[in-house]
Design a protein around this motif. Structure first.
Motif, PDB file in Angstrom:
ATOM      1  N   GLU A  25       9.143   1.538  -1.114  1.00 26.10           N
ATOM      2  CA  GLU A  25       9.145   1.059   0.253  1.00 26.10           C
ATOM      3  C   GLU A  25      10.605   0.232   0.745  1.00 26.10           C
ATOM      4  O   GLU A  25      11.063   0.598   1.900  1.00 26.10           O
ATOM      5  CB  GLU A  25       8.087   0.230   0.849  1.00 26.10           C
ATOM      6  CG  GLU A  25       8.066  -0.145   2.294  1.00 26.10           C
ATOM      7  CD  GLU A  25       6.954  -1.423   2.764  1.00 26.10           C
ATOM      8  OE1 GLU A  25       6.940  -2.375   3.880  1.00 26.10           O
ATOM      9  OE2 GLU A  25       5.494  -0.982   2.362  1.00 26.10           O
ATOM     10  N   LEU A  26      10.647  -1.210   0.022  1.00 28.45           N
ATOM     11  CA  LEU A  26      12.282  -1.121  -0.042  1.00 28.45           C
ATOM     12  C   LEU A  26      13.434  -0.334  -0.219  1.00 28.45           C
ATOM     13  O   LEU A  26      14.244  -0.236   0.937  1.00 28.45           O
ATOM     14  CB  LEU A  26      11.837  -2.701  -1.252  1.00 28.45           C
ATOM     15  CG  LEU A  26      10.963  -3.690  -1.092  1.00 28.45           C
ATOM     16  CD1 LEU A  26      11.669  -4.276  -2.887  1.00 28.45           C
ATOM     17  CD2 LEU A  26      11.728  -4.681   0.492  1.00 28.45           C
TER      18      LEU A  26
ATOM     19  N   GLU B 204       1.474  -1.299  -5.925  1.00 33.47           N
ATOM     20  CA  GLU B 204       1.416  -0.679  -4.817  1.00 33.47           C
ATOM     21  C   GLU B 204       2.594  -0.296  -4.524  1.00 33.47           C
ATOM     22  O   GLU B 204       2.472   0.552  -3.095  1.00 33.47           O
ATOM     23  CB  GLU B 204       0.787  -1.621  -3.842  1.00 33.47           C
ATOM     24  CG  GLU B 204      -0.390  -1.964  -4.715  1.00 33.47           C
ATOM     25  CD  GLU B 204      -0.925  -3.470  -4.022  1.00 33.47           C
ATOM     26  OE1 GLU B 204      -0.015  -4.300  -2.887  1.00 33.47           O
ATOM     27  OE2 GLU B 204      -2.168  -3.710  -3.662  1.00 33.47           O
ATOM     28  N   SER B 205       3.416   0.796  -5.119  1.00 36.71           N
ATOM     29  CA  SER B 205       5.326   1.069  -4.841  1.00 36.71           C
ATOM     30  C   SER B 205       5.471   0.462  -3.945  1.00 36.71           C
ATOM     31  O   SER B 205       6.857   1.358  -2.644  1.00 36.71           O
ATOM     32  CB  SER B 205       4.508   2.830  -3.967  1.00 36.71           C
ATOM     33  OG  SER B 205       3.890   3.106  -4.938  1.00 36.71           O
ATOM     34  N   TYR B 206       5.311  -0.814  -3.490  1.00 34.22           N
ATOM     35  CA  TYR B 206       6.643  -1.863  -2.824  1.00 34.22           C
ATOM     36  C   TYR B 206       7.945  -0.989  -2.686  1.00 34.22           C
ATOM     37  O   TYR B 206       8.842  -1.845  -2.683  1.00 34.22           O
ATOM     38  CB  TYR B 206       6.437  -2.728  -2.914  1.00 34.22           C
ATOM     39  CG  TYR B 206       7.275  -4.621  -1.842  1.00 34.22           C
ATOM     40  CD1 TYR B 206       6.797  -3.775  -0.436  1.00 34.22           C
ATOM     41  CD2 TYR B 206       7.354  -5.374  -2.310  1.00 34.22           C
ATOM     42  CE1 TYR B 206       7.306  -4.479   0.462  1.00 34.22           C
ATOM     43  CE2 TYR B 206       7.883  -6.121  -1.632  1.00 34.22           C
ATOM     44  CZ  TYR B 206       7.522  -5.907   0.427  1.00 34.22           C
ATOM     45  OH  TYR B 206       8.452  -6.377   1.189  1.00 34.22           O
ATOM     46  N   ASP B 207       8.060  -1.302  -4.463  1.00 37.32           N
ATOM     47  CA  ASP B 207       9.253  -0.519  -4.389  1.00 37.32           C
ATOM     48  C   ASP B 207      10.530   0.257  -3.899  1.00 37.32           C
ATOM     49  O   ASP B 207      11.077   0.403  -2.875  1.00 37.32           O
ATOM     50  CB  ASP B 207       9.680  -0.387  -6.009  1.00 37.32           C
ATOM     51  CG  ASP B 207       8.795   0.446  -7.020  1.00 37.32           C
ATOM     52  OD1 ASP B 207       8.110   0.382  -6.418  1.00 37.32           O
ATOM     53  OD2 ASP B 207       9.484   0.895  -7.833  1.00 37.32           O
TER      54      ASP B 207
ATOM     55  N   PRO C 173       3.079  -5.604  -6.393  1.00 38.19           N
ATOM     56  CA  PRO C 173       3.809  -5.159  -5.630  1.00 38.19           C
ATOM     57  C   PRO C 173       4.395  -3.751  -6.443  1.00 38.19           C
ATOM     58  O   PRO C 173       4.761  -2.921  -5.602  1.00 38.19           O
ATOM     59  CB  PRO C 173       5.069  -5.886  -5.009  1.00 38.19           C
ATOM     60  CG  PRO C 173       4.959  -7.168  -5.892  1.00 38.19           C
ATOM     61  CD  PRO C 173       3.481  -7.279  -6.664  1.00 38.19           C
TER      62      PRO C 173
ATOM     63  N   SER D  98      -2.148   0.841  -0.136  1.00 38.75           N
ATOM     64  CA  SER D  98      -0.618   0.213   0.741  1.00 38.75           C
ATOM     65  C   SER D  98      -0.704   1.443   1.881  1.00 38.75           C
ATOM     66  O   SER D  98      -0.897   2.397   1.322  1.00 38.75           O
ATOM     67  CB  SER D  98       0.339  -0.192  -0.741  1.00 38.75           C
ATOM     68  OG  SER D  98       0.964   0.393  -1.340  1.00 38.75           O
TER      69      SER D  98
ATOM     70  N   LEU E   1      11.211 -10.621   1.749  1.00 42.04           N
ATOM     71  CA  LEU E   1      11.694  -9.288   2.188  1.00 42.04           C
ATOM     72  C   LEU E   1      12.940 -10.038   3.137  1.00 42.04           C
ATOM     73  O   LEU E   1      13.902  -9.321   3.878  1.00 42.04           O
ATOM     74  CB  LEU E   1      10.347  -8.809   3.587  1.00 42.04           C
ATOM     75  CG  LEU E   1      10.638  -7.704   4.210  1.00 42.04           C
ATOM     76  CD1 LEU E   1      11.411  -6.672   3.535  1.00 42.04           C
ATOM     77  CD2 LEU E   1       9.586  -7.358   4.535  1.00 42.04           C
TER      78      LEU E   1
ATOM     79  N   GLN F 202       2.756   1.843   1.945  1.00 49.57           N
ATOM     80  CA  GLN F 202       3.792   2.791   0.631  1.00 49.57           C
ATOM     81  C   GLN F 202       3.239   3.882   0.349  1.00 49.57           C
ATOM     82  O   GLN F 202       3.525   5.234   0.100  1.00 49.57           O
ATOM     83  CB  GLN F 202       4.551   1.847   0.837  1.00 49.57           C
ATOM     84  CG  GLN F 202       5.961   3.155  -0.011  1.00 49.57           C
ATOM     85  CD  GLN F 202       6.720   3.088   0.961  1.00 49.57           C
ATOM     86  OE1 GLN F 202       7.205   2.755   2.399  1.00 49.57           O
ATOM     87  NE2 GLN F 202       7.143   4.712   0.423  1.00 49.57           N
TER      88      GLN F 202
ATOM     89  N   LEU G 244      10.536  -7.103  -8.626  1.00 52.60           N
ATOM     90  CA  LEU G 244       9.065  -7.897  -8.515  1.00 52.60           C
ATOM     91  C   LEU G 244       7.809  -7.890  -9.611  1.00 52.60           C
ATOM     92  O   LEU G 244       8.538  -7.140 -10.398  1.00 52.60           O
ATOM     93  CB  LEU G 244       8.620  -6.326  -7.336  1.00 52.60           C
ATOM     94  CG  LEU G 244       9.409  -6.285  -6.309  1.00 52.60           C
ATOM     95  CD1 LEU G 244       8.829  -5.025  -5.739  1.00 52.60           C
ATOM     96  CD2 LEU G 244       9.685  -7.378  -5.207  1.00 52.60           C
TER      97      LEU G 244
END
Length: 368
Positions: free
Chosen positions: A223-224, A218-221, A215, A176, A303, A178, A211
């Motif tokens: 990124e947020l 895929e390290s979306y946290d 996600p 991803s 988002l 991130q 989440l």
């Protein structure tokens, strides 16, 4: 300056070298700690045993392996910029791979393939079974096989390896955006990466973003958490010059990570105060769509809701204002066209952010 002049100028900033090296030489570099494959990256790269076996099969069959890109550090050690999974697979198969805590990783057991079905169950060396071990002849085929190396020399522009890593691992990569950023951060400033990870791991924050597993994997946290640091106090003029949001986030991250004046203590305090407030009133509903007909929050993480509410509340707290009626205000934006007109399908983040970030500030502080 003409295009040719620009090309010639930039070519001077990147010094490279390259040649073929045997796998035996690659292994020697690793065992002597003369190459850094960044074991921290292993959590981001997700090759299956089948993919790993396919690489070993290619080596045995003499199929060319893509070159490994490295960057030469001032101490002479090579940083792997591209090729981590290829080298990790080879080292794991040969039984020398270690994790980020310097513990040995279990050697790879191969699976059968279309061309080499007899690879099934084979190991580099199995003390308990000579039949399932590679013979000396097979080991020599592997050791003598060559993989090209492309080296970014230490005389190059210091940002070259990060640019190259991003280019090689974005787009067709399984990572991803991130996860690519995480790898850049580990190379650039591991302490900053650990700090960002500690923000993302804050239990209250995790409860608010709520989440699903994918996600999170895929390290979306992260990124947020990074987006909060970048956009909460961003100047409105800069919002209008964002361009591609993914590239903007990466470039801002690199600047922040190398900024010695960046106040981590301030941002950690602001981050936790913001999400503590959101948790008290909204908890896992913090960033879900509000259904005005049913008068309730529902659905998954959104988002645009995060961009207006998290940044808006964070901005208010930074100004010494404790927002009140957060729940009511979070619900009310779904009846306001200033918000709803900019969060529908077809509205890009580049167009959305300059509208709803100031809007979120106004909702929670009255300050535009």
């Amino acid at each position: 300056m003409s295009l040719l002049d620009e090309v010639n100028e930039k070519r001077k900033e990147i010094r490279t070298d390259g040649y073929a090296m045997s796998i035996s030489e690659w292994t020697s570099l690793y065992e002597n700690k003369e190459i850094d494959i960044h074991p921290e990256f292993q959590r981001f790269f997700r090759w299956s045993d089948i993919q790993k076996t396919n690489l070993i099969e290619s080596i045995l069959l003499g199929i060319p392996i893509p070159p490994i890109f490295v960057s030469q550090r001032p101490d002479g050690v090579w940083d792997v910029v591209d090729g981590l999974q290829r080298l990790s697979t080879i080292y794991q198969f040969m039984g020398v791979l270690k994790d980020e805590n310097s513990n040995n990783i279990d050697p790879l057991t191969l699976t059968g393939t279309k061309y080499l079905p007899s690879l099934e169950g084979k190991k580099w060396n199995n003390p308990d079974s000579e039949q399932s071990s590679f013979t000396q002849e097979l080991r020599l085929i592997v050791k003598r096989s060559k993989i090209n190396v492309s080296i970014i020399l230490k005389e190059s522009d210091e940002t070259a390896k990060y640019d190259l890593f991003q280019r090689l691992n974005t787009g067709g990569s399984d990572l991803s955006q991130q996860e690519v950023r995480n790898c850049i951060l580990v190379m650039l400033n591991k302490n900053f990466y650990n700090w960002l990870q500690s923000l993302a791991s804050y239990t209250i924050f995790q409860e608010c973003i709520s989440l699903s597993d994918r996600p999170l994997s895929e390290s979306y946290d992260l990124e947020l958490a990074l987006r909060f640091v970048i956009f909460t106090l961003i100047d409105r003029k800069e919002l209008n010059r964002i361009g591609d949001v993914g590239i903007f986030i990466t470039e801002k991250m690199r600047k922040i990570a190398t900024d010695k004046s960046f106040d981590r203590e301030f941002w950690e305090k602001l981050f936790k105060e913001t999400f503590d407030l959101l948790y008290l009133e909204l908890a896992e509903e913090s960033f879900k769509r509000y259904n005005t007909t049913k008068s309730k929050f529902s659905g998954g993480f959104l988002l645009s809701q995060y961009e207006s509410i998290a940044y808006g509340v964070g901005y208010a707290v930074s100004q010494g204002i404790k927002p009140e009626n957060i729940r009511e205000k979070a619900a009310s934006i779904w009846g306001d066209t200033q918000y709803t007109d900019w969060v529908g399908s077809g509205i890009t983040a580049t167009r959305r952010l300059p509208r709803i970030v100031p809007y979120g500030r106004e909702v929670f502080t009255g300050d535009n």
